[in-house]
Design an enzyme around this catalytic site. Structure first.
Site, mmCIF file in Angstrom:
data_model
loop_
_atom_site.group_PDB
_atom_site.id
_atom_site.type_symbol
_atom_site.label_atom_id
_atom_site.label_comp_id
_atom_site.label_asym_id
_atom_site.label_seq_id
_atom_site.Cartn_x
_atom_site.Cartn_y
_atom_site.Cartn_z
ATOM 1 N N ASP A 19 -6.612 2.408 -2.727
ATOM 2 C CA ASP A 19 -7.438 3.541 -2.333
ATOM 3 C C ASP A 19 -6.571 4.797 -2.438
ATOM 4 O O ASP A 19 -5.341 4.727 -2.315
ATOM 5 C CB ASP A 19 -7.920 3.340 -0.892
ATOM 6 C CG ASP A 19 -8.520 4.594 -0.306
ATOM 7 O OD1 ASP A 19 -9.518 5.087 -0.855
ATOM 8 O OD2 ASP A 19 -7.962 5.101 0.690
ATOM 9 N N TYR A 21 -7.397 8.363 -0.920
ATOM 10 C CA TYR A 21 -7.358 9.312 0.192
ATOM 11 C C TYR A 21 -7.083 8.619 1.525
ATOM 12 O O TYR A 21 -7.875 7.826 2.002
ATOM 13 C CB TYR A 21 -8.663 10.108 0.237
ATOM 14 C CG TYR A 21 -8.860 10.916 -1.024
ATOM 15 C CD1 TYR A 21 -8.022 11.990 -1.313
ATOM 16 C CD2 TYR A 21 -9.843 10.584 -1.947
ATOM 17 C CE1 TYR A 21 -8.172 12.724 -2.481
ATOM 18 C CE2 TYR A 21 -10.005 11.316 -3.117
ATOM 19 C CZ TYR A 21 -9.162 12.382 -3.377
ATOM 20 O OH TYR A 21 -9.307 13.105 -4.542
#
Length: 233
Positions: A19, A21
């Site tokens: 991922d 953010y």
């Protein structure tokens, strides 16, 4: 609560998918740049911005009214400014620009480099739009350490929709149990686990797990722990 597993549980892993953010990039670093200008409202703005950013992705997905993450991020900041009573259009635009250049966490580059040296495939799988991800990766000089940058714009719906996690499987032509997905976001962890990927929760801030039946295979505090987990240290 840390999940304890043997290293053999990950001996089929060929690809690590991250991922973006909150996992690779510090989402609060944008406000950090302009903390002095925001004064005592800085933390409120940063927290509200992130909270509404995520809520709007979930709501848009449920309503089937997709917009890219740049628009969602802008709408979330507008909400945060309204609630915090900030009326400064110039500062607003500065914060949006800063979001394109979020700082990456200190453990990111070394971990990605180790993975590449050991011939693991690496990728980002993110809600971010291609433009946003391109900017963040360039700013942190990570392009040479990544094999793919996968955006939800390829499927037109945000995480945790299963079609998002399927992007990694298709990109690398691997089985789900050959892909390790890593996220600092507990809800994202649940989504990837529900889809069937192997999952490591990068619990940077020692948060409790979500109360859902789909959980990470392992919990780590930092990406520095990943090489040992994969037995490549």
């Amino acid at each position: 609560m840390e999940v304890v597993v043997s290293q053999t549980a990950f001996n089929r892993i060929r690809c690590c998918v991250f991922d973006a953010y909150g996992t690779l990039f510090d989402v609060h670093s944008a406000v950090g740049v302009y903390r002095e200008e925001l004064g005592d409202r800085a933390d409120q703005v940063s927290q509200l911005w992130r909270t509404k950013q995520l809520e709007y992705t979930w709501l848009r997905s449920l309503m089937k009214k997709h917009a890219d993450f740049w628009k969602v991020t802008r709408e979330a900041l507008e909400y945060a400014f309204t609630v915090a009573g900030v009326t400064n259009p110039e500062l607003f635009e500065k914060l949006m620009e800063a979001y394109l250049k979020l700082e990456c966490y200190p453990d990111v580059r070394a971990t990605l480099l180790t993975l590449k040296e050991k011939n693991f495939k690496t990728a980002i799988l993110s809600n971010g739009s291609p433009m946003m991800l391109d900017s963040a990766v360039k700013n942190s000089q990570l392009y040479s350490l990544l094999d793919a940058i996968l955006s939800v714009e390829n499927v037109g719906v945000f995480k945790p929709h299963p079609s998002v996690y399927r992007l990694a499987e298709k990109e690398f032509d691997l089985y789900p149990n050959q892909i390790l997905f890593l996220s600092s976001n507990a809800w994202d962890v649940c989504g990837a686990a529900a889809y069937g990927l192997k999952v490591a929760w990068v619990n940077r801030f020692q948060q409790p797990p979500e109360n859902l039946p789909f959980q990470a295979d392992v919990e780590i505090q930092s990406l520095n722990e990943l090489p040992e987990l994969l037995n490549i240290k």
